[in-house]
Design a protein around this motif. Sequence first.
Motif, PDB file in Angstrom:
ATOM      1  N   ILE A  14       2.540  -3.583  12.263  1.00 61.05           N
ATOM      2  CA  ILE A  14       1.405  -2.855  11.676  1.00 61.05           C
ATOM      3  C   ILE A  14       1.169  -3.310  10.243  1.00 61.05           C
ATOM      4  CG2 ILE A  14       0.646  -0.578  10.876  1.00 61.05           C
ATOM      5  CD1 ILE A  14       1.980   0.606  13.368  1.00 61.05           C
ATOM      6  N   ILE A  15       2.248  -3.449   9.474  1.00 60.08           N
ATOM      7  CA  ILE A  15       2.137  -3.886   8.078  1.00 60.08           C
ATOM      8  C   ILE A  15       1.454  -5.250   7.993  1.00 60.08           C
ATOM      9  CG2 ILE A  15       3.465  -4.681   6.072  1.00 60.08           C
ATOM     10  CD1 ILE A  15       5.520  -2.509   6.743  1.00 60.08           C
ATOM     11  N   LYS A  16       1.906  -6.196   8.787  1.00 63.51           N
ATOM     12  CA  LYS A  16       1.364  -7.554   8.737  1.00 63.51           C
ATOM     13  C   LYS A  16      -0.093  -7.584   9.206  1.00 63.51           C
ATOM     14  CE  LYS A  16       5.849  -9.791   9.448  1.00 63.51           C
ATOM     15  NZ  LYS A  16       5.937 -10.302   8.069  1.00 63.51           N
ATOM     16  N   ARG A  17      -0.400  -6.859  10.276  1.00 67.02           N
ATOM     17  CA  ARG A  17      -1.751  -6.887  10.820  1.00 67.02           C
ATOM     18  C   ARG A  17      -2.750  -6.186   9.905  1.00 67.02           C
ATOM     19  NH1 ARG A  17      -1.408  -4.725  16.796  1.00 67.02           N
ATOM     20  NH2 ARG A  17      -3.602  -5.364  16.815  1.00 67.02           N
ATOM     21  N   ILE A  18      -2.337  -5.067   9.300  1.00 58.63           N
ATOM     22  CA  ILE A  18      -3.247  -4.351   8.411  1.00 58.63           C
ATOM     23  C   ILE A  18      -3.411  -5.094   7.092  1.00 58.63           C
ATOM     24  CG2 ILE A  18      -3.536  -2.233   7.060  1.00 58.63           C
ATOM     25  CD1 ILE A  18      -2.641  -0.649   9.411  1.00 58.63           C
ATOM     26  N   ASN A  19      -2.366  -5.758   6.639  1.00 55.18           N
ATOM     27  CA  ASN A  19      -2.503  -6.594   5.442  1.00 55.18           C
ATOM     28  C   ASN A  19      -3.580  -7.647   5.668  1.00 55.18           C
ATOM     29  OD1 ASN A  19      -1.776  -7.951   2.913  1.00 55.18           O
ATOM     30  ND2 ASN A  19      -0.869  -9.503   4.224  1.00 55.18           N
ATOM     31  N   LYS A  20      -3.527  -8.313   6.807  1.00 56.00           N
ATOM     32  CA  LYS A  20      -4.528  -9.322   7.151  1.00 56.00           C
ATOM     33  C   LYS A  20      -5.914  -8.698   7.272  1.00 56.00           C
ATOM     34  CE  LYS A  20      -5.555 -12.925  10.555  1.00 56.00           C
ATOM     35  NZ  LYS A  20      -5.113 -13.573  11.821  1.00 56.00           N
ATOM     36  N   LEU A  21      -5.977  -7.509   7.847  1.00 48.82           N
ATOM     37  CA  LEU A  21      -7.246  -6.808   8.033  1.00 48.82           C
ATOM     38  C   LEU A  21      -7.865  -6.428   6.696  1.00 48.82           C
ATOM     39  CD1 LEU A  21      -9.254  -5.503  10.004  1.00 48.82           C
ATOM     40  CD2 LEU A  21      -7.789  -3.466  10.018  1.00 48.82           C
ATOM     41  N   PHE A  22      -7.063  -5.865   5.784  1.00 48.30           N
ATOM     42  CA  PHE A  22      -7.563  -5.498   4.454  1.00 48.30           C
ATOM     43  C   PHE A  22      -8.082  -6.729   3.716  1.00 48.30           C
ATOM     44  CE2 PHE A  22      -4.760  -1.458   3.934  1.00 48.30           C
ATOM     45  CZ  PHE A  22      -5.669  -0.741   4.687  1.00 48.30           C
ATOM     46  N   ASN A  23      -7.365  -7.841   3.823  1.00 43.62           N
ATOM     47  CA  ASN A  23      -7.799  -9.068   3.165  1.00 43.62           C
ATOM     48  C   ASN A  23      -9.135  -9.543   3.716  1.00 43.62           C
ATOM     49  OD1 ASN A  23      -5.562  -9.250   1.479  1.00 43.62           O
ATOM     50  ND2 ASN A  23      -4.421 -10.586   2.849  1.00 43.62           N
ATOM     51  N   GLU A  24      -9.298  -9.460   5.023  1.00 47.78           N
ATOM     52  CA  GLU A  24     -10.530  -9.931   5.655  1.00 47.78           C
ATOM     53  C   GLU A  24     -11.718  -9.024   5.322  1.00 47.78           C
ATOM     54  OE1 GLU A  24      -9.530 -10.002   9.758  1.00 47.78           O
ATOM     55  OE2 GLU A  24      -8.493 -11.951   9.660  1.00 47.78           O
ATOM     56  N   LYS A  25     -11.497  -7.711   5.358  1.00 48.33           N
ATOM     57  CA  LYS A  25     -12.583  -6.752   5.133  1.00 48.33           C
ATOM     58  C   LYS A  25     -12.840  -6.494   3.653  1.00 48.33           C
ATOM     59  CE  LYS A  25     -13.185  -5.946   9.541  1.00 48.33           C
ATOM     60  NZ  LYS A  25     -14.432  -6.317  10.247  1.00 48.33           N
ATOM     61  N   GLU A  26     -11.861  -6.823   2.805  1.00 50.24           N
ATOM     62  CA  GLU A  26     -11.962  -6.598   1.362  1.00 50.24           C
ATOM     63  C   GLU A  26     -12.247  -5.129   1.026  1.00 50.24           C
ATOM     64  OE1 GLU A  26     -11.536  -8.203  -1.516  1.00 50.24           O
ATOM     65  OE2 GLU A  26     -10.627  -9.859  -0.446  1.00 50.24           O
ATOM     66  N   MET A  27     -11.641  -4.230   1.782  1.00 47.83           N
ATOM     67  CA  MET A  27     -11.830  -2.815   1.506  1.00 47.83           C
ATOM     68  C   MET A  27     -10.737  -1.999   2.197  1.00 47.83           C
ATOM     69  SD  MET A  27     -15.114  -2.082   4.015  1.00 47.83           S
ATOM     70  CE  MET A  27     -15.197  -0.352   3.544  1.00 47.83           C
ATOM     71  N   LEU A  28     -10.564  -0.788   1.687  1.00 46.69           N
ATOM     72  CA  LEU A  28      -9.586   0.128   2.263  1.00 46.69           C
ATOM     73  C   LEU A  28     -10.270   0.883   3.402  1.00 46.69           C
ATOM     74  CD1 LEU A  28      -6.677   1.173   1.875  1.00 46.69           C
ATOM     75  CD2 LEU A  28      -7.618   2.981   0.437  1.00 46.69           C
ATOM     76  N   LEU A  29      -9.913   0.562   4.637  1.00 44.01           N
ATOM     77  CA  LEU A  29     -10.564   1.138   5.803  1.00 44.01           C
ATOM     78  C   LEU A  29     -10.066   2.551   6.097  1.00 44.01           C
ATOM     79  CD1 LEU A  29     -10.405  -1.968   8.171  1.00 44.01           C
ATOM     80  CD2 LEU A  29     -12.223  -1.329   6.595  1.00 44.01           C
ATOM     81  N   THR A  30     -10.841   3.281   6.896  1.00 43.90           N
ATOM     82  CA  THR A  30     -10.402   4.602   7.334  1.00 43.90           C
ATOM     83  C   THR A  30      -9.343   4.421   8.419  1.00 43.90           C
ATOM     84  OG1 THR A  30     -12.030   4.782   9.125  1.00 43.90           O
ATOM     85  CG2 THR A  30     -12.723   5.490   6.917  1.00 43.90           C
ATOM     86  N   TRP A  31      -8.628   5.517   8.719  1.00 43.07           N
ATOM     87  CA  TRP A  31      -7.624   5.455   9.779  1.00 43.07           C
ATOM     88  C   TRP A  31      -8.264   5.047  11.107  1.00 43.07           C
ATOM     89  CZ3 TRP A  31      -3.049   5.020   8.047  1.00 43.07           C
ATOM     90  CH2 TRP A  31      -2.560   5.785   6.982  1.00 43.07           C
TER      91      TRP A  31
END
Length: 214
Positions: A14-31
């Motif tokens: 989860i840590i690795k996948r969400i790190n990649k996701l935050f980098n791609e989206k450039e924002m703090l997503l909702t749950w």
Amino acid sequence: MTSFSKGEKTKNSIIKRINKLFNEKEMLLTWDEMAIELNLSRSRITNYFPKKELLILAIYYEFEKTLKKFLENHHQNAETNSLEHLKDYYSDVMALLFEYRFSISYVLVNPMNDKELRSHINSTYSANKVRLYERVTKLCQMGILDERLLLDDHFDPFTFQHTNLLTTWVISYRLYDGSQDFSEMKPIYLKGILNCYLPYLTKKGQSQFEGLIF
């Protein structure tokens, strides 16, 4: 070889996948947005990270752990004996910072009510300052840098400038240059970091600096 439980493996994933996701989206997503993107239930994520702050911190500490391994490996396998080696070292550090750019910039910019984190950042800065002094000393002994840099009234402002450029460029990239490919901006940031050494280069150091290709 370290073995992990199923829960630890899921948490690390989860840590690795969400790190990649935050980098791609450039924002703090909702749950809910995170759950959809990762194809997981919201409860699966919040089971490990009840608060978003804890998730950001987990990613940041994962970066710290990865950086520590990199520094240990670099210390064991490479000696900084030229500006070319120094440039390559900074280039590798920047690549690692870029891999965790969202969480790093978030932690640096957004105040967190976490005394342990603040203490950790302070101790990390102190350790990095010692490591930097050792690197500068080695370059002085090699005749690449002027020994004036080892004096407190030179080294302290140098450390401030050097540390800020090496850590906060990720914020500048996201704020000012996010539309540019990192590969285009990296040489500019890299040269800016190495420019900290310019006032203290000897003739030998100047010759090496002029030969660098960014």
